[in-house]
Design a protein around this motif. Sequence first.
Motif, mmCIF file in Angstrom:
data_model
loop_
_atom_site.group_PDB
_atom_site.id
_atom_site.type_symbol
_atom_site.label_atom_id
_atom_site.label_comp_id
_atom_site.label_asym_id
_atom_site.label_seq_id
_atom_site.Cartn_x
_atom_site.Cartn_y
_atom_site.Cartn_z
ATOM 1 N N LEU A 5 0.850 -1.191 0.000
ATOM 2 C CA LEU A 5 0.000 0.000 0.000
ATOM 3 C C LEU A 5 0.881 1.235 0.000
ATOM 4 C CD1 LEU A 5 -2.588 -1.082 2.745
ATOM 5 C CD2 LEU A 5 -2.648 -1.558 0.284
ATOM 6 N N MET A 6 0.575 2.184 -0.879
ATOM 7 C CA MET A 6 1.384 3.404 -0.996
ATOM 8 C C MET A 6 0.463 4.616 -0.905
ATOM 9 S SD MET A 6 3.917 2.240 -4.127
ATOM 10 C CE MET A 6 4.934 3.710 -3.931
ATOM 11 N N ASP A 7 0.686 5.441 0.104
ATOM 12 C CA ASP A 7 -0.170 6.606 0.336
ATOM 13 C C ASP A 7 0.589 7.886 0.011
ATOM 14 O OD1 ASP A 7 -2.236 8.256 1.071
ATOM 15 O OD2 ASP A 7 -1.928 8.039 3.223
ATOM 16 N N GLU A 8 0.399 8.395 -1.208
ATOM 17 C CA GLU A 8 1.061 9.634 -1.648
ATOM 18 C C GLU A 8 2.561 9.568 -1.384
ATOM 19 O OE1 GLU A 8 -0.437 11.978 -3.273
ATOM 20 O OE2 GLU A 8 -2.531 12.152 -2.642
ATOM 21 N N SER A 9 3.168 8.420 -1.602
ATOM 22 C CA SER A 9 4.543 8.199 -1.151
ATOM 23 C C SER A 9 5.586 8.927 -1.985
ATOM 24 C CB SER A 9 4.860 6.699 -1.139
ATOM 25 O OG SER A 9 4.637 6.128 -2.408
ATOM 26 N N LEU A 10 5.199 9.471 -3.143
ATOM 27 C CA LEU A 10 6.153 10.227 -3.962
ATOM 28 C C LEU A 10 5.856 11.719 -3.946
ATOM 29 C CD1 LEU A 10 6.352 7.880 -7.103
ATOM 30 C CD2 LEU A 10 7.802 7.896 -5.075
ATOM 31 N N GLY A 11 4.890 12.118 -3.153
ATOM 32 C CA GLY A 11 4.420 13.501 -3.198
ATOM 33 C C GLY A 11 5.419 14.540 -2.746
ATOM 34 N N ALA A 12 6.394 14.159 -1.902
ATOM 35 C CA ALA A 12 7.339 15.139 -1.365
ATOM 36 C C ALA A 12 8.576 15.322 -2.247
ATOM 37 C CB ALA A 12 7.771 14.719 0.040
ATOM 38 N N LEU A 13 8.659 14.589 -3.347
ATOM 39 C CA LEU A 13 9.856 14.630 -4.186
ATOM 40 C C LEU A 13 9.699 15.630 -5.328
ATOM 41 C CD1 LEU A 13 10.450 10.778 -4.456
ATOM 42 C CD2 LEU A 13 11.425 12.373 -2.790
ATOM 43 N N ASP A 14 10.835 16.109 -5.849
ATOM 44 C CA ASP A 14 10.758 17.014 -6.996
ATOM 45 C C ASP A 14 10.345 16.232 -8.237
ATOM 46 O OD1 ASP A 14 13.195 16.199 -8.664
ATOM 47 O OD2 ASP A 14 14.139 16.623 -6.748
ATOM 48 N N LYS A 15 9.927 16.955 -9.269
ATOM 49 C CA LYS A 15 9.299 16.344 -10.447
ATOM 50 C C LYS A 15 10.202 15.308 -11.124
ATOM 51 C CE LYS A 15 7.034 17.591 -14.816
ATOM 52 N NZ LYS A 15 7.858 16.776 -15.721
ATOM 53 N N LYS A 16 11.456 15.634 -11.354
ATOM 54 C CA LYS A 16 12.348 14.734 -12.083
ATOM 55 C C LYS A 16 12.592 13.447 -11.297
ATOM 56 C CE LYS A 16 16.748 14.601 -14.585
ATOM 57 N NZ LYS A 16 17.940 15.375 -15.014
ATOM 58 N N LEU A 17 12.855 13.580 -9.989
ATOM 59 C CA LEU A 17 13.091 12.397 -9.168
ATOM 60 C C LEU A 17 11.824 11.571 -9.030
ATOM 61 C CD1 LEU A 17 14.940 10.728 -7.378
ATOM 62 C CD2 LEU A 17 14.406 12.268 -5.477
ATOM 63 N N ARG A 18 10.692 12.246 -8.918
ATOM 64 C CA ARG A 18 9.420 11.538 -8.804
ATOM 65 C C ARG A 18 9.166 10.680 -10.041
ATOM 66 N NH1 ARG A 18 6.612 15.629 -7.625
ATOM 67 N NH2 ARG A 18 5.623 16.079 -9.623
ATOM 68 N N GLU A 19 9.420 11.235 -11.217
ATOM 69 C CA GLU A 19 9.206 10.487 -12.460
ATOM 70 C C GLU A 19 10.172 9.318 -12.572
ATOM 71 O OE1 GLU A 19 9.586 13.520 -15.397
ATOM 72 O OE2 GLU A 19 7.529 14.265 -15.132
ATOM 73 N N GLN A 20 11.403 9.496 -12.119
ATOM 74 C CA GLN A 20 12.388 8.416 -12.149
ATOM 75 C C GLN A 20 11.949 7.269 -11.237
ATOM 76 O OE1 GLN A 20 16.343 9.618 -10.960
ATOM 77 N NE2 GLN A 20 16.946 7.521 -10.477
ATOM 78 N N LEU A 21 11.493 7.607 -10.028
ATOM 79 C CA LEU A 21 11.092 6.577 -9.076
ATOM 80 C C LEU A 21 9.790 5.895 -9.493
ATOM 81 C CD1 LEU A 21 12.090 8.244 -5.710
ATOM 82 C CD2 LEU A 21 13.078 6.196 -6.719
ATOM 83 N N GLN A 22 8.921 6.587 -10.191
ATOM 84 C CA GLN A 22 7.711 5.955 -10.709
ATOM 85 C C GLN A 22 8.069 4.751 -11.578
ATOM 86 O OE1 GLN A 22 5.603 9.034 -12.787
ATOM 87 N NE2 GLN A 22 5.197 10.210 -10.929
ATOM 88 N N ILE A 23 9.033 4.944 -12.471
ATOM 89 C CA ILE A 23 9.450 3.870 -13.371
ATOM 90 C C ILE A 23 10.117 2.746 -12.592
ATOM 91 C CG2 ILE A 23 10.966 3.313 -15.312
ATOM 92 C CD1 ILE A 23 10.517 6.219 -16.278
ATOM 93 N N GLU A 24 10.950 3.102 -11.610
ATOM 94 C CA GLU A 24 11.650 2.086 -10.822
ATOM 95 C C GLU A 24 10.677 1.259 -9.987
ATOM 96 O OE1 GLU A 24 15.058 3.197 -8.629
ATOM 97 O OE2 GLU A 24 15.849 4.533 -10.176
ATOM 98 N N ILE A 25 9.695 1.911 -9.379
ATOM 99 C CA ILE A 25 8.730 1.182 -8.556
ATOM 100 C C ILE A 25 7.890 0.254 -9.413
ATOM 101 C CG2 ILE A 25 6.661 1.455 -7.116
ATOM 102 C CD1 ILE A 25 7.960 4.032 -6.025
ATOM 103 N N LYS A 26 7.507 0.712 -10.579
ATOM 104 C CA LYS A 26 6.736 -0.143 -11.482
ATOM 105 C C LYS A 26 7.561 -1.363 -11.904
ATOM 106 C CE LYS A 26 3.205 -1.169 -14.085
ATOM 107 N NZ LYS A 26 1.928 -1.593 -13.490
#
Length: 364
Positions: free
Chosen positions: A163-184
């Motif tokens: 379960l992930m509750d807004e877990s990427l919300g505190a990150l900047d845009k570029k890092l957030r997009e990078q981690l989205q791909i990694e988590i998937k």
Amino acid sequence: MLKTSRAGQEVELINLRKNFGSVIAVDNVSIVVQSGEFLTLLGPSGSGKSTTLMLIAGFELPNSGEIRLGEQTVNDLPSHHRNLGVVFQNYALFPHMTVLENIAYPLKARRWPYAAITEAVSRIMDRVRLPGLGSRYPAQLSGGQQQRVALARALVFNPPVLLMDESLGALDKKLREQLQIEIKRLQKELGITVIAVTHDQSEALTMSDRIAVMNRGRIVQLGTPEELYERPTSRFVADFIGESNFFDSYVDTADPSLVFTAAGLPINLLAPQLPGSRLTVALRPEMVQVIGGVNGSVECAGTQWHDGAVVDTIYVGDVRRYTIRVGDTMISAKVRAGIGPRFEAGDRVRVGWRTADLKALIEG
């Protein structure tokens, strides 16, 4: 204790309802999340998505309805017995523990043997790409590194559901997009079920197998990212996911496939509507074609064209955004930068769109 296997687990919500006093936070929500699926609960603040996640986690108790993990109903099962991995927006890391100690904590709580703990922590740190950081404390880590530690701690005991509750919300845009791909990628490798909460429609489109759009405690549309983006069933969904031109229109009484906007712009629809009724027509800006000149274009079958004038143009890197006046109707268009002519404010243009790209929507 919940019986689980290492594979992803099915999660089913049946007529789930949660009230806080007179406020209905979750209103008869029913959904089946398939084993190994990545489902996102998407909606604005107050839509009920986080409360739904907290009910699944066991941090809140429902007023009615049923929560099933696999074949077991878990309404009365404490959160620490549901065997779920959870990642919060603030990561909730223990500041007095090192990275290694934070990640190992769930295993020590489960009384795993020392050798098994060492092996599991080493393996998950490699998977989430945290080499050489085991002795550091959370305060010595970047936001992205803290997020990886929180993710590693949630996955180290092989939970069937994350379960992930807004877990990427505190990150900047570029890092957030990078981690989205990694988590998937990680989710696919592990084969686990993920239920994520976000208000970021781009994040939901990038990561999800399916998206449940929530509003006022209810699921208003459920589908794949493509289905929700290309075939929204309501103005709310079309407006919340992506951008749209909205034309408040009325249906011609003589030709029910023809509607007129409030400013009098005629628009043809594929399917006839109820004569004389009012509806909203949606058109994605990227589906709008813009060409130079007036009354001189080659018209393609199935495409509607109108004369207009550019009011504003904005360059945003990969696209140019145009605001174009057609009569008294404003139309937004997004055109790939570097393709075709460039227009400036005041230029006379023609705007067109395929009839198939128009969506007649209900309200809500």
